[in-house]
Design a protein around this motif. Structure first.
Motif, PDB file in Angstrom:
ATOM      1  N   LEU A  15       0.835  -1.198   0.000  1.00 35.48           N
ATOM      2  CA  LEU A  15       0.000   0.000   0.000  1.00 35.48           C
ATOM      3  C   LEU A  15       0.870   1.248   0.000  1.00 35.48           C
ATOM      4  O   LEU A  15       1.766   1.392   0.830  1.00 35.48           O
ATOM      5  CB  LEU A  15      -0.919  -0.008   1.225  1.00 35.48           C
ATOM      6  CG  LEU A  15      -1.886   1.154   1.375  1.00 35.48           C
ATOM      7  CD1 LEU A  15      -2.923   1.130   0.248  1.00 35.48           C
ATOM      8  CD2 LEU A  15      -2.579   1.084   2.724  1.00 35.48           C
ATOM      9  N   ALA A  18      -3.721   5.645   1.444  1.00 42.23           N
ATOM     10  CA  ALA A  18      -5.172   5.476   1.467  1.00 42.23           C
ATOM     11  C   ALA A  18      -5.785   6.762   1.999  1.00 42.23           C
ATOM     12  O   ALA A  18      -5.461   7.198   3.102  1.00 42.23           O
ATOM     13  CB  ALA A  18      -5.561   4.294   2.342  1.00 42.23           C
ATOM     14  N   SER A  23      -7.678   3.662  -2.105  1.00 43.07           N
ATOM     15  CA  SER A  23      -6.339   3.163  -1.764  1.00 43.07           C
ATOM     16  C   SER A  23      -5.520   3.046  -3.043  1.00 43.07           C
ATOM     17  O   SER A  23      -6.024   2.580  -4.058  1.00 43.07           O
ATOM     18  CB  SER A  23      -6.426   1.791  -1.089  1.00 43.07           C
ATOM     19  OG  SER A  23      -7.047   1.901   0.157  1.00 43.07           O
ATOM     20  N   TYR A  25      -1.983   1.402  -4.410  1.00 45.88           N
ATOM     21  CA  TYR A  25      -0.944   0.422  -4.089  1.00 45.88           C
ATOM     22  C   TYR A  25       0.257   0.613  -5.007  1.00 45.88           C
ATOM     23  O   TYR A  25       0.087   0.861  -6.204  1.00 45.88           O
ATOM     24  CB  TYR A  25      -1.483  -0.993  -4.287  1.00 45.88           C
ATOM     25  CG  TYR A  25      -2.499  -1.411  -3.259  1.00 45.88           C
ATOM     26  CD1 TYR A  25      -2.111  -2.109  -2.125  1.00 45.88           C
ATOM     27  CD2 TYR A  25      -3.845  -1.112  -3.415  1.00 45.88           C
ATOM     28  CE1 TYR A  25      -3.035  -2.495  -1.172  1.00 45.88           C
ATOM     29  CE2 TYR A  25      -4.782  -1.493  -2.470  1.00 45.88           C
ATOM     30  CZ  TYR A  25      -4.367  -2.185  -1.350  1.00 45.88           C
ATOM     31  OH  TYR A  25      -5.280  -2.557  -0.404  1.00 45.88           O
ATOM     32  N   GLN A  47     -11.926   1.706  -1.279  1.00 44.34           N
ATOM     33  CA  GLN A  47     -11.581   1.190   0.044  1.00 44.34           C
ATOM     34  C   GLN A  47     -12.305  -0.104   0.401  1.00 44.34           C
ATOM     35  O   GLN A  47     -11.712  -0.997   0.995  1.00 44.34           O
ATOM     36  CB  GLN A  47     -11.851   2.248   1.118  1.00 44.34           C
ATOM     37  CG  GLN A  47     -11.282   1.877   2.464  1.00 44.34           C
ATOM     38  CD  GLN A  47      -9.771   1.690   2.443  1.00 44.34           C
ATOM     39  OE1 GLN A  47      -9.045   2.506   1.890  1.00 44.34           O
ATOM     40  NE2 GLN A  47      -9.292   0.598   3.011  1.00 44.34           N
TER      41      GLN A  47
END
Length: 153
Positions: A15, A18, A23, A25, A47
């Protein structure tokens, strides 16, 4: 837009950040049930879907790639959960910027009597971006809904 499906498990999820229900990554590594591992870099995930992308999570994962934005838009886990979420922040951004450009173009026409080329080009880009992201969301929803009978193993 392209969509794809991976049956397997999440091997790793790195990640980056967020915020605001989205979010991002650095990478998500999947180990499919058959074949070599699959890495998705710079994935943008809503999310509710990101909460299911923990290392070891097994199921069917639905991927999208729309207007140079890629990520995971759905998960059907092996314990029976079905989670869908398409990040729509880019659509909102294109809409707001398109309205701003429209106001700028209209204002410039009234005040100067001419069309600002940058404003017109920005408006066209926003329209195209909004159309492609909306089309991507519809295709992602259709893919997920079309696979509603699938039960992940």
């Amino acid at each position: 837009m392209t969509t794809s499906i991976i049956d397997g498990h999440v091997a790793a999820a790195d990640l980056k950040r967020a915020r605001s229900g989205i979010s991002i990554y650095r990478s998500i590594t999947f180990q499919p049930d058959q074949g070599a591992e699959w890495v998705v870099k710079n994935a943008v995930v809503k999310q509710n879907v990101a909460d299911a992308l923990l290392p070891g999570a097994r199921g069917r994962f639905y991927l999208y790639n729309a207007f140079d934005v890629k990520g995971i838009h759905g998960v059907r886990t092996s314990d029976g959960q079905s989670i869908f979420g398409f990040p729509g922040n880019n659509q909102k951004l294109f809409l707001v910027l398109g309205i701003f450009n429209l106001i700028w173009v209209a204002f410039t026409i009234v005040v100067r009597g001419g069309v600002p080329l940058l404003g017109a080009a920005g408006m066209v880009l926003c329209i195209v971006g909004y159309i492609f992201m909306s089309k991507g969301q519809r295709e992602a929803q259709a893919q997920f809904d079309g696979d509603a009978g699938h039960v992940a193993k």
